[in-house]
Design an enzyme around this catalytic site. Sequence first.
Site, PDB file in Angstrom:
ATOM      1  N   CYS A 160     -13.616  34.354 -49.223  1.00 22.71           N
ATOM      2  CA  CYS A 160     -14.858  35.056 -48.888  1.00 22.71           C
ATOM      3  C   CYS A 160     -15.257  36.002 -50.024  1.00 22.71           C
ATOM      4  CB  CYS A 160     -14.659  35.830 -47.592  1.00 22.71           C
ATOM      5  SG  CYS A 160     -16.080  36.814 -47.094  1.00 22.71           S
TER       6      CYS A 160
ATOM      7  N   HIS B 132     -18.786  33.367 -43.160  1.00 26.91           N
ATOM      8  CA  HIS B 132     -20.054  34.098 -43.089  1.00 26.91           C
ATOM      9  C   HIS B 132     -21.230  33.221 -43.520  1.00 26.91           C
ATOM     10  CE1 HIS B 132     -17.246  37.658 -43.788  1.00 26.91           C
ATOM     11  NE2 HIS B 132     -17.802  37.911 -42.631  1.00 26.91           N
TER      12      HIS B 132
ATOM     13  N   ASN C 278       4.653  35.208 -33.447  1.00 31.93           N
ATOM     14  CA  ASN C 278       3.572  34.321 -33.880  1.00 31.93           C
ATOM     15  C   ASN C 278       2.513  34.107 -32.796  1.00 31.93           C
ATOM     16  OD1 ASN C 278       3.351  33.331 -36.595  1.00 31.93           O
ATOM     17  ND2 ASN C 278       5.392  32.452 -36.354  1.00 31.93           N
TER      18      ASN C 278
ATOM     19  N   GLU D 160      12.490  34.987 -41.948  1.00 31.89           N
ATOM     20  CA  GLU D 160      12.159  34.252 -43.181  1.00 31.89           C
ATOM     21  C   GLU D 160      12.987  34.768 -44.365  1.00 31.89           C
ATOM     22  OE1 GLU D 160       8.363  32.160 -43.858  1.00 31.89           O
ATOM     23  OE2 GLU D 160       7.493  33.892 -42.831  1.00 31.89           O
TER      24      GLU D 160
ATOM     25  N   ASP E 223       9.124  38.021 -35.140  1.00 28.86           N
ATOM     26  CA  ASP E 223       7.822  37.428 -35.421  1.00 28.86           C
ATOM     27  C   ASP E 223       7.573  36.397 -34.324  1.00 28.86           C
ATOM     28  OD1 ASP E 223       5.609  36.094 -36.323  1.00 28.86           O
ATOM     29  OD2 ASP E 223       6.352  35.755 -38.353  1.00 28.86           O
TER      30      ASP E 223
ATOM     31  N   TYR F 221      12.392  34.215 -34.945  1.00 36.56           N
ATOM     32  CA  TYR F 221      11.269  33.800 -35.785  1.00 36.56           C
ATOM     33  C   TYR F 221      10.665  32.594 -35.067  1.00 36.56           C
ATOM     34  CZ  TYR F 221       8.656  31.785 -39.698  1.00 36.56           C
ATOM     35  OH  TYR F 221       7.664  31.249 -40.487  1.00 36.56           O
TER      36      TYR F 221
END
Length: 551
Positions: A523, A501, A233, A65, A231, A190
Amino acid sequence: MVLLELLETAPLNRIPRTSKDEIRYLTFNVNGIKTLFNYHPWNRLQNDHDAFFSGLGADIILLQELKINNDGLAATGVLKNYKAFILVPKSRKGYSGVGLFVRLPVPTDPPHVQTCLSVVKAEEGITGTLPSAEDKSQCYDESPNAIGGYLNGDDMEDMNMTIDELRSLDYEGRAVVVELASGTVVFSLYCPANSMGTEDGEIFRLRFLEVLLRRALKLKALGKHVVVMGDINVSLDLIDQAEAINEGIKANLVSNNLKDGGEAFEKENKEACLAFKGRPQRSLLQRFIFPTNPFTQALEQACLYDTTRESQGRRLAMYTVWNTMTSARQSNFGSRIDLILMSCKEAVKNISKADILPYINGSDHCPVFTDIDVSYVAIQPPAEQKKLKFEAKSFYKLVKHRDISSMFGSGIKRSATPEEKKDNGEPKKPKLQYVSRKKTNSSQHSIKNFFFQDKTSKQDDKGSSDSNEPTQEDKPSDTVKLDSISKLTSLIYSDPPKCHHGEKCTLKTSLTNASKGKKFWCCPRVSKGSSTELGEHRCEYFEWAKTKSKS
């Protein structure tokens, strides 16, 4: 020298250093190479990529990236101490982009180290179907200098792919491949993530991974060693993803015995761990990787070792990426998706160190490294350091210009006046005086007074009241009284959603460059800061805040 000073202070002094017989592979998703140099300690290096790589102590470096256009290629691609191989997308400017950087061997390096750092071939993409940088009239898989291991007609039929679909995998600037004089082929990647969750995106993702892994298997059959790094992923195991553990604990599908360590956790939650591997991308990757958990057998196609797990075992909370919008890095609530995989069993036996560097900032990811003692490598005759046309300097015709400010650095300085000199004759810096441009307006009220009544300025004629409650006269007649900024927020934005949650979310403001100032819901919990209490951590819920529509 700035770099020497930084190497002696945190965080760079925490990075372990290699010995003379070791080489370091390192992968780092920088999420924009230009923004990386805004973070400490890299902001001290004035965009010096050679110094940046030296600070990491790495020899073979992969950055993902990059997010650069042609105007940013020179600073990244023209280096003094490293060969640079850079690929940016052909269609989407400023998107994706990978760069592989291999340190130039020096005479003081042992011969086996020089062999392992000598690049002899380089290609763009994983398929070999793009026009070769050496000769545009032929593709890489047709070139006499090809790396090899390409898919054939049987592979394409087995995968139900056309040649155009195969070639399209290399249009997004996701892979650079080089071969070293040691016979090692390095895939710098990537990998696609299918963030939008579309059917086409999932097909593209799975095809990319399968073509890559099939080619790695073919190269191993040719007698070459393979390194797959970047990466990827994909989280390989349940212990590699905090969100999955957290959801399992909430649903009573996973026992929370994390305090007992990774092996005990996986033994207790064997069924949940196996179910986690069932997703298509994980199932595909597991076919080609030797497992390191205690209850999975290697499959026939297995050809790659996960070097981090081979070194660290079943260590918990070893994450490489975090959601920066929810401050998940501070609580270490993340995933491990950045991998260094190797096919050479001898190299894996000679791993001296393999770990993550979570204390290195500059991105939502952290660097991952593997150090190999390469003294076992057979010394090859010194490879001719010929210029490869896919090397960034040649491929993009790069020239590194001097900063225009340097043209004025040696100008003649005026002499100081006697008044500007101190008693010792040294020039004295003129003192700057601050003059405010702000105009005072007695009729203009502070915004604080719009929301909050100043009780000290409004006293009843009968004397001040002991009560903190405002009298009827204190209440504005033509405005809505707000006793907190949160009430103002409720007037502007829609009601807060509930996080994973089941609790009402908190409104926060983005500080990242791309979305600075935008509001989002996350959150409300605050992490306890313990990697063994994942059920109590802030969850990964994220949603951009929307303003209420006007009636």
